[in-house]
Write an enzyme that holds these catalytic residues in place. Structure first.
Site, short mmCIF file in Angstrom:
data_model
loop_
_atom_site.label_atom_id
_atom_site.label_comp_id
_atom_site.label_asym_id
_atom_site.label_seq_id
_atom_site.Cartn_x
_atom_site.Cartn_y
_atom_site.Cartn_z
N LYS A 34 -0.62 -4.40 3.16
CA LYS A 34 0.19 -5.71 4.41
C LYS A 34 1.80 -6.53 4.35
CE LYS A 34 -3.97 -5.93 3.72
NZ LYS A 34 -5.28 -6.27 2.81
C1 LIG Z 1 -6.75 -6.05 2.43
C2 LIG Z 1 -8.00 -7.08 2.80
C3 LIG Z 1 -8.35 -7.83 1.70
C4 LIG Z 1 -8.44 -7.35 -0.09
O1 LIG Z 1 -7.27 -7.77 -0.30
P1 LIG Z 1 -7.20 -6.53 -1.81
O2 LIG Z 1 -5.90 -7.89 -2.83
O3 LIG Z 1 -6.96 -5.69 -1.60
O4 LIG Z 1 -8.29 -7.11 -2.80
C5 LIG Z 1 -9.69 -8.51 1.91
N1 LIG Z 1 -9.76 -8.70 3.37
C6 LIG Z 1 -8.76 -8.84 3.93
C7 LIG Z 1 -9.04 -9.14 5.10
C8 LIG Z 1 -8.16 -7.76 3.74
O5 LIG Z 1 -7.09 -6.76 4.89
#
Ligand SMILES: *Cc1c(COP(=O)(O)O)cnc(C)c1O
Length: 370
Positions: free
Chosen positions: A183
């Site tokens: 992210k």
């Molecule tokens: C990465 C992601 C998640 C989950 O995030 P985590 O921190 O890995 O649990 C949920 N929704 C979307 C759209 C994502 O891209």
């Protein structure tokens, strides 16, 4: 040539030093760094919201649904195109995800699709800001208010995204962010909820840590179920360093995305993503109709791999996974999400990249589509 991945976290001396400091401090799990990062995120997001950190965005989304007492018999509207966590968290509560289709360029749902999916059982709507592209929220907030529905935004990919000039997360309803390494900023694993509701914030504190709360005398109370979803200080320390760099990261992402738009060919087989001011460019995802070119998906991946370029694929349409076929979904239900699932490729995009790297990727597309 050096291998070009589709993403890579940008970490430096600030993060290394911050981690070492926490490790040597004698307090390594949730503590002062978590409190500090929650404060700094609340200031960054603005709008007077509070922030609570979690061990992941998945846990954070689950916690909000649990706090809202969403469970068996309830429906939550979710776009068919997202990372599967968006629907899995609904299943975890015992409620049913109800999918809707998305737009081919923004990959986001809209109020019209949501309206046609609302039933007497609908309790919540979960818009997903795909790849950092803000969902058109105004009509969704309006629709939710008129049907008394919770809006829980999955902004896992959208820290730093602005909608109508204001940060996603600053509008008051609960919004979830992820700090997974892919992210726009990272705590290794980690997530957060922003909300303007003090009651919800209190519930989240309890749900993320064994259901524990304290009375006026400081005595430990457990009045409702809670799990173990807290973020350690080691991770929060990384987040504190990353948050300082976030706007710089996102500005670099935007410059690279704009350069992609200039360098990629205009061709009917290639669908480029939508852009809008406020897009945080978490990913640059295209659809390529490789069948019309007499090629397979593997051919495309191999063509790029031969140039040391690794593409991502975000994402398969959720309703076609076995778990969701069990709910009665199948091919043909959401044609746009299916087209994206079949034809999507994620091009390399991360702050440490150069425009020369973009040129390398664009050259392969130009050769393929010449
Ligand atoms: C990465 C992601 C998640 C989950 O995030 P985590 O921190 O890995 O649990 C949920 N929704 C979307 C759209 C994502 O891209």
């Amino acid at each position: 040539m050096n291998m070009l991945p589709f993403t890579r976290p940008t970490l430096g001396e600030e993060e290394y030093g911050a981690v070492q400091e926490v490790l040597q401090s004698g307090w390594i799990t949730s503590g002062p760094r978590v409190v500090e990062l929650e404060k700094n995120l609340a200031v960054y997001i603005g709008g007077g919201v509070d922030v609570r950190l979690f061990s992941s965005a998945t846990a954070a989304l689950e916690a909000v649904l649990i706090a809202g007492k969403i469970g068996p018999g309830d429906e939550v509207i979710v776009p068919a195109m997202s990372f599967v966590a968006s629907a899995n968290v609904v299943v975890r509560t015992g409620a049913t995800p109800v999918f809707v289709d998305v737009d081919i360029k923004s990959r986001n749902l809209d109020a019209q699709a949501i309206r046609s999916a609302i039933t007497g059982k609908t309790r919540a709507i979960m818009p997903v800001h795909f790849a950092g592209m803000p969902v058109e929220m105004a009509p969704i907030y309006e629709l939710a208010a008129s049907h008394d529905l919770l809006v829980l935004e999955d902004a896992a990919q959208a820290i730093g995204t602005c909608y109508q000039g204001r940060q996603i997360g600053s509008f008051g309803n609960p919004v979830s962010f992820s700090f997974h390494p892919n992210k726009n900023m990272t705590t290794i694993e980690g997530g957060a909820i922003a909300s303007a509701d003090p009651q919800l914030i209190k519930q989240l504190e309890s749900i993320r840590f064994h259901g524990i709360s304290r009375n006026d005398k400081g005595e430990m109370l457990v009045e409702a179920w809670g799990g173990k979803m807290n973020l350690p200080d080691v991770n929060a320390a990384i987040g504190l360093a990353q948050l300082k760099k976030l706007d710089g990261f996102n500005a670099k992402r935007r410059r690279l995305a704009e350069y992609y738009f200039r360098q990629l060919p205009s061709h009917p087989a290639l669908v480029l993503p939508a852009d809008t001011p406020g897009h945080s460019w978490h990913m640059f995802c295209v659809c390529l109709d490789f069948e019309s070119m007499g090629m397979t998906r593997e051919d495309i991946l191999e063509t790029f791999k031969a140039q040391d370029i690794m593409l991502g694929m975000h994402y398969p349409a959720m309703h076609l996974f076995g778990l969701y076929r069990q709910l009665g979904y199948g091919r043909g239900d959401f044609p746009v999400a299916e087209q994206i699932g079949d034809q999507t490729f994620t091009l390399p995009l991360f702050p440490a990249m150069t425009t020369d790297d973009v040129d390398r990727v664009a050259a392969v597309f130009n050769a393929l589509l010449a």
